[in-house]
Motif scaffolding. Structure first.
Motif, short mmCIF file in Angstrom:
data_model
loop_
_atom_site.label_atom_id
_atom_site.label_comp_id
_atom_site.label_asym_id
_atom_site.label_seq_id
_atom_site.Cartn_x
_atom_site.Cartn_y
_atom_site.Cartn_z
N THR A 173 1.26 36.69 29.17
CA THR A 173 1.63 35.44 29.83
C THR A 173 0.86 34.29 29.23
N ALA A 174 1.57 33.19 28.94
CA ALA A 174 0.94 31.97 28.42
C ALA A 174 1.53 30.80 29.20
N GLY A 175 0.86 30.38 30.25
CA GLY A 175 1.39 29.33 31.10
C GLY A 175 2.66 29.79 31.78
N GLU A 176 3.73 29.03 31.61
CA GLU A 176 5.00 29.39 32.23
C GLU A 176 5.86 30.29 31.33
N ASP A 177 5.34 30.67 30.18
CA ASP A 177 6.08 31.51 29.24
C ASP A 177 5.55 32.94 29.22
N ILE A 178 6.43 33.87 28.88
CA ILE A 178 6.04 35.23 28.52
C ILE A 178 6.27 35.37 27.02
N LEU A 179 5.20 35.72 26.30
CA LEU A 179 5.27 35.88 24.85
C LEU A 179 5.54 37.34 24.53
N LEU A 180 6.43 37.57 23.57
CA LEU A 180 6.89 38.92 23.25
C LEU A 180 6.69 39.23 21.78
N ARG A 181 6.08 40.38 21.52
CA ARG A 181 5.91 40.89 20.15
C ARG A 181 6.39 42.33 20.11
N PHE A 182 6.89 42.76 18.97
CA PHE A 182 7.27 44.16 18.85
C PHE A 182 6.02 45.03 18.86
N ALA A 183 6.10 46.15 19.58
CA ALA A 183 4.92 46.99 19.75
C ALA A 183 4.47 47.63 18.45
N THR A 184 5.38 47.79 17.51
CA THR A 184 5.02 48.29 16.19
C THR A 184 5.41 47.23 15.17
N GLY A 185 4.66 47.13 14.10
CA GLY A 185 4.99 46.15 13.07
C GLY A 185 4.07 44.96 13.13
N GLU A 186 4.49 43.85 12.51
CA GLU A 186 3.62 42.70 12.38
C GLU A 186 3.34 42.06 13.73
N ASP A 187 2.28 41.24 13.76
CA ASP A 187 1.80 40.68 15.01
C ASP A 187 2.49 39.34 15.36
N ALA A 188 3.39 38.87 14.54
CA ALA A 188 4.04 37.59 14.81
C ALA A 188 4.87 37.66 16.09
N LEU A 189 4.97 36.52 16.74
CA LEU A 189 5.78 36.47 17.96
C LEU A 189 7.25 36.74 17.62
N GLY A 191 9.51 36.41 20.13
CA GLY A 191 10.21 35.45 20.96
C GLY A 191 9.40 35.11 22.18
N ARG A 192 9.96 34.23 22.99
CA ARG A 192 9.30 33.84 24.23
C ARG A 192 10.36 33.61 25.29
N ALA A 193 9.96 33.81 26.55
CA ALA A 193 10.87 33.61 27.67
C ALA A 193 10.19 32.71 28.69
N ARG A 194 10.95 31.78 29.24
CA ARG A 194 10.40 30.85 30.23
C ARG A 194 11.12 31.04 31.56
N GLN A 195 10.33 31.10 32.63
CA GLN A 195 10.89 31.22 33.97
C GLN A 195 11.27 29.83 34.49
N LEU A 196 12.45 29.74 35.12
CA LEU A 196 12.94 28.49 35.69
C LEU A 196 13.24 28.69 37.17
N ASP A 197 13.28 27.61 37.90
CA ASP A 197 13.53 27.67 39.34
C ASP A 197 15.02 27.81 39.61
N ALA A 198 15.40 28.96 40.14
CA ALA A 198 16.81 29.20 40.47
C ALA A 198 17.04 29.22 41.98
N GLY A 199 16.05 28.79 42.75
CA GLY A 199 16.20 28.78 44.19
C GLY A 199 15.65 30.04 44.84
N PRO A 200 15.57 30.06 46.16
CA PRO A 200 15.02 31.20 46.89
C PRO A 200 15.80 32.49 46.61
N GLY A 201 15.06 33.58 46.43
CA GLY A 201 15.69 34.88 46.26
C GLY A 201 16.29 35.13 44.90
N ALA A 202 15.97 34.29 43.91
CA ALA A 202 16.53 34.46 42.56
C ALA A 202 15.46 34.29 41.51
#
Length: 242
Positions: A173-189, A191-202
């Motif tokens: 976790t990096a702030g509001e983002d989740i940083l993703l790297r492949f578990a095997t292979g090079e250490d470069a990112l 991709g990244r995913a950002r959480q957004l407000d979709a309202g209660p229960g979502a």
């Protein structure tokens, strides 16, 4: 990787004053056939809103009518837009009974929206695909679906969707983002995913490939007036519904 991502989202219920028949008229014949085949009204409504939303925001961007848009489905289920003015424009769609969402970008993008349900929040379900840099996060439904939507959105951005044979990813976790790297292979990112407000229960996440964080603009359609303004918006309009 895109410099900017537009995300549009709405509840998966038909707001009072919104004409479902008019929305269904925007869809292609195969979409209307699929719509008619749903057993439960809640699923049919979510499908209608998601597919109408995709056509409305793409038509507005491309300067055409929603009916002119043609979508092609690839061998692994990825949907591509077939339009001469698309010029690399990518669209990702998600729907559940909790809401609908569409993401647009000029490069690969993925979006996922899920209902936050305690009965489904089992971290063992994430084990085949995710490894945590600093150990698993605090367990709970909200945190589970934060990671689940990030995972789903990332593999949509990769153009293949989540499947049993997807390789595992390391995440942090990096702030509001989740940083993703492949578990095997090079250490470069990867991709990244950002959480957004979709309202209660979502839970709602948008993901992109690569390391650079894009600017994310989230348009939340709150009522029938927001849908109607989007339906009336001229092609290429700069003003957006709230």
């Amino acid at each position: 990787m895109p410099e900017q991502v537009e995300v549009w989202s709405a509840a998966a219920t038909l707001p009072p004053g919104l004409d479902a028949t008019a929305l269904a008229a925007l869809l292609a014949e195969d979409e209307r056939a699929r719509l008619a085949g749903f057993r439960f009204d809640a699923d049919a409504t979510a499908y209608l809103l998601a597919h109408a939303l995709r056509r409305l925001v793409l038509a507005r961007r491309l300067g055409c009518t929603p009916a002119e848009l043609v979508f092609r489905t690839g061998p692994r289920g990825a949907v591509a837009l077939d339009h001469p003015q698309a010029q690399g424009l990518q669209a990702s769609l998600s729907r559940s009974r909790a809401g609908v969402a569409v993401a647009l970008a000029d490069a690969a993008v993925g979006v996922d929206l899920e209902a936050v349900e305690a009965s489904r929040a089992d971290f063992e379900l994430l084990a085949p695909w995710l490894r945590w840099e600093a150990g698993p996060p605090t367990r709970g439904p909200a945190e589970f679906f934060r990671h689940w939507t990030a995972l789903e959105a990332f593999w949509k951005a990769m153009g293949v969707g989540l499947a049993q044979d997807n390789p595992p990813l390391r995440c942090e976790t990096a702030g509001e983002d989740i940083l993703l790297r492949f578990a095997t292979g090079e250490d470069a990112l990867a991709g990244r995913a950002r959480q957004l407000d979709a309202g209660p229960g979502a839970a709602l996440a948008v993901a992109t490939r690569g390391a650079a964080p894009p600017r994310v603009v989230h348009h939340r359609i709150a009522d029938a007036r927001g849908w109607q303004r989007l339906q009336r918006a001229p092609a290429g309009a700069a003003d957006l519904p709230p």
